[in-house]
Write a protein that holds these residues in place. Structure first.
Motif: not given
Length: 90
Positions: A7-22, A48-60
């Motif tokens: 899981i990678t988390v990228a926080v952008d405080l200037s746009s008040e968002s965080a991307l959680v990319a498993p 913070l606006d949290i975005v969980v992005d599942l597009r990099k998963l190999t299986a779910a």
């Protein structure tokens, strides 16, 4: 299905968002960890606006995706989850 999940988390405080990319394989066993990481990312800063992005998963597992939707995590966006539960990225 093996329960390897990175899981990678990228926080952008200037746009008040965080991307959680498993990446890897999302299962019922590791879905609670993803939910916990998304909640923790939301606690970095108020509103913070949290975005969980599942597009990099190999299986779910569709049940795992349903767990994420039903968890009540504070994010607003779940990307890469289709109506049937999960859509593999092209």
């Amino acid at each position: 299905m093996t329960s390897k999940l990175d899981i990678t988390v990228a926080v952008d405080l200037s746009s008040e968002s965080a991307l959680v990319a498993p990446e890897g394989q999302l299962t019922v066993r590791n879905a609670p960890s993803l939910i916990a990481v998304a909640r923790r990312a939301g606690s970095v800063g108020y509103g913070l606006d949290i975005v969980v992005d599942l597009r990099k998963l190999t299986a779910a597992d569709p049940e795992a995706v349903a767990m994420i939707r039903a968890s009540g995590w504070q994010g607003r966006h779940l990307v890469g989850a289709g109506k049937a539960g999960w859509v593999r990225a092209a």
